[in-house]
Design a protein around this motif. Sequence first.
Motif, PDB file in Angstrom:
ATOM      1  N   VAL A  23       0.467  -1.646  -0.151  1.00  0.00           N
ATOM      2  CA  VAL A  23      -0.180   0.061  -0.353  1.00  0.00           C
ATOM      3  C   VAL A  23       0.843   1.702  -0.135  1.00  0.00           C
ATOM      4  CG1 VAL A  23      -2.316  -1.263   0.685  1.00  0.00           C
ATOM      5  CG2 VAL A  23      -0.566   0.001   2.739  1.00  0.00           C
ATOM      6  N   SER A  25       4.740   3.001   1.571  1.00  0.00           N
ATOM      7  CA  SER A  25       5.813   3.148   2.217  1.00  0.00           C
ATOM      8  C   SER A  25       5.644   4.240   3.842  1.00  0.00           C
ATOM      9  CB  SER A  25       7.702   3.245   2.221  1.00  0.00           C
ATOM     10  OG  SER A  25       7.481   4.477   0.665  1.00  0.00           O
ATOM     11  N   VAL A  41      -1.538   5.301   9.920  1.00  0.00           N
ATOM     12  CA  VAL A  41      -1.763   6.060   8.154  1.00  0.00           C
ATOM     13  C   VAL A  41      -2.441   4.963   6.893  1.00  0.00           C
ATOM     14  CG1 VAL A  41       0.127   6.732   6.266  1.00  0.00           C
ATOM     15  CG2 VAL A  41       0.493   6.848   8.479  1.00  0.00           C
ATOM     16  N   TYR A  42      -2.709   3.969   7.241  1.00  0.00           N
ATOM     17  CA  TYR A  42      -3.057   3.081   6.115  1.00  0.00           C
ATOM     18  C   TYR A  42      -4.037   2.389   6.759  1.00  0.00           C
ATOM     19  CZ  TYR A  42       1.285   4.489   3.695  1.00  0.00           C
ATOM     20  OH  TYR A  42       2.329   5.161   3.027  1.00  0.00           O
ATOM     21  N   ARG A  44      -6.535   4.030   8.511  1.00  0.00           N
ATOM     22  CA  ARG A  44      -7.779   5.394   9.280  1.00  0.00           C
ATOM     23  C   ARG A  44      -9.439   4.780   9.019  1.00  0.00           C
ATOM     24  NH1 ARG A  44      -6.412   9.237  11.115  1.00  0.00           N
ATOM     25  NH2 ARG A  44      -7.273   9.966   9.344  1.00  0.00           N
ATOM     26  N   ARG A  45      -9.340   3.725   7.998  1.00  0.00           N
ATOM     27  CA  ARG A  45     -10.606   3.515   7.554  1.00  0.00           C
ATOM     28  C   ARG A  45     -11.124   1.555   7.083  1.00  0.00           C
ATOM     29  NH1 ARG A  45      -9.439   8.647   5.889  1.00  0.00           N
ATOM     30  NH2 ARG A  45     -10.678  10.153   6.127  1.00  0.00           N
TER      31      ARG A  45
END
Lengths: 94, 331
Positions: A23, A25, A41-42, A44-45
Amino acid sequence: MSSEWPLWEIFIRGQHGLNHRHVGSLHAPDAEMAIRHARDVYTRRNEGVSIWAVKSDDIVASAPSEKGPLFDPSNSKVYRHPTFFDIPDEAGHM
Amino acid sequence: MYAQMVKTEAKRVKSREEMTPEEAAFQDRIEAGEKIEPKDWMPEGYRRTLIRQIGQHAHSEIVGQLPEGNWITRAPTLERKAILLAKVQDEAGHGLYLYSAAETLGVSRDALIAKLHDGSMKYSSIFNYPTLTWADIGAVGWLVDGAAIMNQVPLQRTSYGPYSRAMIRICKEESFHQRQGYDILIKMCLKGTPAQKAMAQDALNRFWYPSLMMFGPSDKDSVHSAQSMAWKIKINTNDELRQKFVDQTVPQAEYLGLTVPDPDLTWNEDKGGYDFTEPDWAEFYAVLAGNGPCNRERMAARVAAWEDGAWFREGLMAHARKAAKRGVAAE
């Protein structure tokens, strides 16, 4: 000594049963922090159920110049695809 | 647009005959819609221009947290506070995605940040304006994120793979940003008191022209713009995007019952868009040169955050090194 945190590549499993996918870095001082940052960061949803973090330096990649020798040979091997073979309708679903 | 006036080093766009075989093959790939990946051959100018453009974009995301961060502790309700916090967190993430994309071109994040801090790299002019009232947070989401989306949606198709992928990820989140801003203004304009609506009008009055400036001055005759478009790291001219933004935004202002602060704004049936007044470009250049209302405050806040956090970054690195050493010793 440089205090820049090393770069990590992040892989997320989106749902149970799927592969982890790259996804993006991020920078983190160590593996534990890499996972924490990746979560912030990756995911959150609701993007994932599992995270892999790999140091970017540890990734081995094929070179763009090898593209021909590596991948061209399979172009001529159409028999590797099931659609190459004609199965008579009378034989039923296969 | 979070990247303004990015220079390409080109004096003019090379004709096919002038290109080296490598350059011609590269241009063929771009025109065929192929993505360029980090290890692929690319012209030095392409690489350096992208570093400037993506770096400026990343800086804008990070500095852009400051005007909104100002209102996290001042948001009118707990819900608004949680929403704003989530948005500002997203901006930090956007900065990260973009710095990562720039890093694939062979520049370190620390080097980019050092260039921001010494003034040799810029960020978008828009973040040098203050957020004086809560309505400004609505206006920033609606107008500033709205203008950013105009630019970022086409950039999803940009030729550089890591930049394109960062843009796709960012665009998914930007829509939330613009809607949350507009939602603040709906509340103030359609469900609020006359004083709240006046506050929203004041925010529109102050943010309208700076938002139009985000697209940068007309570049229809610019060699840099022509080169960037040939490389597909810019998809539309600044004027095209500004026109699209005005056409989309005016009806949204009307819905809120607000007046766009431009007495000459008129619908032009022939072109199917609005005629509008250009922003004051002298002001734009002054802001870019460092003389906007908040330039010094923004840079001071960025540098302080970087320097005050140094002990923490170094501490975690020291811990990681020690732990790694212990791990090796234990084996």
